[in-house]
Motif scaffolding. Sequence first.
Motif, PDB file in Angstrom:
ATOM      1  N   ASP A  95       3.041  -9.629   9.284  1.00 23.46           N
ATOM      2  CA  ASP A  95       3.987  -8.557   9.578  1.00 23.46           C
ATOM      3  C   ASP A  95       3.650  -7.358   8.695  1.00 23.46           C
ATOM      4  O   ASP A  95       3.199  -7.520   7.559  1.00 23.46           O
ATOM      5  CB  ASP A  95       5.415  -9.037   9.280  1.00 23.46           C
ATOM      6  N   ILE A  96       3.842  -6.182   9.235  1.00 24.50           N
ATOM      7  CA  ILE A  96       3.679  -4.959   8.455  1.00 24.50           C
ATOM      8  C   ILE A  96       4.922  -4.120   8.645  1.00 24.50           C
ATOM      9  O   ILE A  96       5.452  -4.009   9.763  1.00 24.50           O
ATOM     10  CB  ILE A  96       2.408  -4.169   8.855  1.00 24.50           C
ATOM     11  N   GLN A  97       5.419  -3.572   7.543  1.00 23.90           N
ATOM     12  CA  GLN A  97       6.636  -2.771   7.583  1.00 23.90           C
ATOM     13  C   GLN A  97       6.486  -1.531   6.713  1.00 23.90           C
ATOM     14  O   GLN A  97       5.832  -1.568   5.671  1.00 23.90           O
ATOM     15  CB  GLN A  97       7.823  -3.574   7.057  1.00 23.90           C
ATOM     16  N   LEU A  98       7.103  -0.464   7.168  1.00 25.90           N
ATOM     17  CA  LEU A  98       7.247   0.733   6.354  1.00 25.90           C
ATOM     18  C   LEU A  98       8.475   0.487   5.484  1.00 25.90           C
ATOM     19  O   LEU A  98       9.579   0.362   6.002  1.00 25.90           O
ATOM     20  CB  LEU A  98       7.442   1.963   7.248  1.00 25.90           C
ATOM     21  N   CYS A 124       0.862  -1.187   0.000  1.00 29.78           N
ATOM     22  CA  CYS A 124       0.000   0.000   0.000  1.00 29.78           C
ATOM     23  C   CYS A 124       0.892   1.228   0.000  1.00 29.78           C
ATOM     24  O   CYS A 124       1.902   1.267   0.698  1.00 29.78           O
ATOM     25  CB  CYS A 124      -0.880   0.045   1.237  1.00 29.78           C
ATOM     26  N   SER A 125       0.498   2.226  -0.762  1.00 29.01           N
ATOM     27  CA  SER A 125       1.277   3.461  -0.771  1.00 29.01           C
ATOM     28  C   SER A 125       0.350   4.663  -0.762  1.00 29.01           C
ATOM     29  O   SER A 125      -0.833   4.555  -1.071  1.00 29.01           O
ATOM     30  CB  SER A 125       2.208   3.504  -1.985  1.00 29.01           C
ATOM     31  N   ASP A 126       0.912   5.804  -0.378  1.00 29.35           N
ATOM     32  CA  ASP A 126       0.149   7.050  -0.402  1.00 29.35           C
ATOM     33  C   ASP A 126       1.012   8.138  -1.011  1.00 29.35           C
ATOM     34  O   ASP A 126       2.174   7.907  -1.352  1.00 29.35           O
ATOM     35  CB  ASP A 126      -0.351   7.427   0.996  1.00 29.35           C
ATOM     36  N   ASN A 127       0.460   9.308  -1.157  1.00 28.46           N
ATOM     37  CA  ASN A 127       1.211  10.427  -1.724  1.00 28.46           C
ATOM     38  C   ASN A 127       1.339  11.563  -0.718  1.00 28.46           C
ATOM     39  O   ASN A 127       1.354  12.727  -1.079  1.00 28.46           O
ATOM     40  CB  ASN A 127       0.554  10.916  -3.022  1.00 28.46           C
ATOM     41  N   GLU A 136       7.589  12.213  -1.246  1.00 27.35           N
ATOM     42  CA  GLU A 136       6.537  11.865  -2.211  1.00 27.35           C
ATOM     43  C   GLU A 136       5.536  10.866  -1.649  1.00 27.35           C
ATOM     44  O   GLU A 136       4.624  10.435  -2.347  1.00 27.35           O
ATOM     45  CB  GLU A 136       7.167  11.323  -3.483  1.00 27.35           C
ATOM     46  N   GLY A 137       5.704  10.456  -0.398  1.00 28.84           N
ATOM     47  CA  GLY A 137       4.759   9.538   0.225  1.00 28.84           C
ATOM     48  C   GLY A 137       5.433   8.369   0.916  1.00 28.84           C
ATOM     49  O   GLY A 137       6.651   8.322   1.062  1.00 28.84           O
ATOM     50  N   SER A 138       4.617   7.421   1.343  1.00 27.19           N
ATOM     51  CA  SER A 138       5.093   6.253   2.082  1.00 27.19           C
ATOM     52  C   SER A 138       4.565   4.985   1.431  1.00 27.19           C
ATOM     53  O   SER A 138       3.524   4.990   0.775  1.00 27.19           O
ATOM     54  CB  SER A 138       4.613   6.294   3.535  1.00 27.19           C
ATOM     55  N   GLU A 139       5.292   3.901   1.631  1.00 26.41           N
ATOM     56  CA  GLU A 139       4.869   2.597   1.126  1.00 26.41           C
ATOM     57  C   GLU A 139       5.013   1.568   2.238  1.00 26.41           C
ATOM     58  O   GLU A 139       6.041   1.497   2.913  1.00 26.41           O
ATOM     59  CB  GLU A 139       5.732   2.192  -0.063  1.00 26.41           C
ATOM     60  N   PHE A 140       3.947   0.807   2.445  1.00 23.69           N
ATOM     61  CA  PHE A 140       3.920  -0.235   3.466  1.00 23.69           C
ATOM     62  C   PHE A 140       3.782  -1.588   2.788  1.00 23.69           C
ATOM     63  O   PHE A 140       3.123  -1.717   1.756  1.00 23.69           O
ATOM     64  CB  PHE A 140       2.724  -0.037   4.406  1.00 23.69           C
ATOM     65  N   GLU A 141       4.392  -2.602   3.401  1.00 24.58           N
ATOM     66  CA  GLU A 141       4.237  -3.972   2.911  1.00 24.58           C
ATOM     67  C   GLU A 141       3.674  -4.823   4.037  1.00 24.58           C
ATOM     68  O   GLU A 141       4.181  -4.815   5.152  1.00 24.58           O
ATOM     69  CB  GLU A 141       5.570  -4.551   2.450  1.00 24.58           C
ATOM     70  N   ILE A 142       2.593  -5.544   3.719  1.00 27.63           N
ATOM     71  CA  ILE A 142       1.951  -6.447   4.664  1.00 27.63           C
ATOM     72  C   ILE A 142       2.171  -7.867   4.165  1.00 27.63           C
ATOM     73  O   ILE A 142       1.911  -8.158   2.997  1.00 27.63           O
ATOM     74  CB  ILE A 142       0.443  -6.154   4.761  1.00 27.63           C
TER      75      ILE A 142
END
Length: 86
Positions: free
Chosen positions: A52-55, A6-9, A61-67
């Motif tokens: 697990d969830i990680q930044l 998941c990512s955002d701006n 320009e935003g963030s991206e998380f991986e689940i």
Amino acid sequence: TVKITCSDNGVGVPNEHRGKIFDMFYKASEKSKGHGLGLYMLAVVVRRLDGDIQLVRSDSEGSEFEISINSEKVMISSQLCPISDT
């Protein structure tokens, strides 16, 4: 393993806040409009599924998380709470 990205701006998460973003009621700024529960609740659900969830990225320009969730847990959860098309 099921992986969801998941990512955002948004404006990103400053380095000094990265270790706390999954804490209950944590807000990186007083300007934040939320209550500091969103990432906390997401992390609780993911961990209950032995996941697990990680930044993985955060910059201006935003963030991206991986689940990551064990695929067996996903199958069991979908059987307990079926998803409907209606």
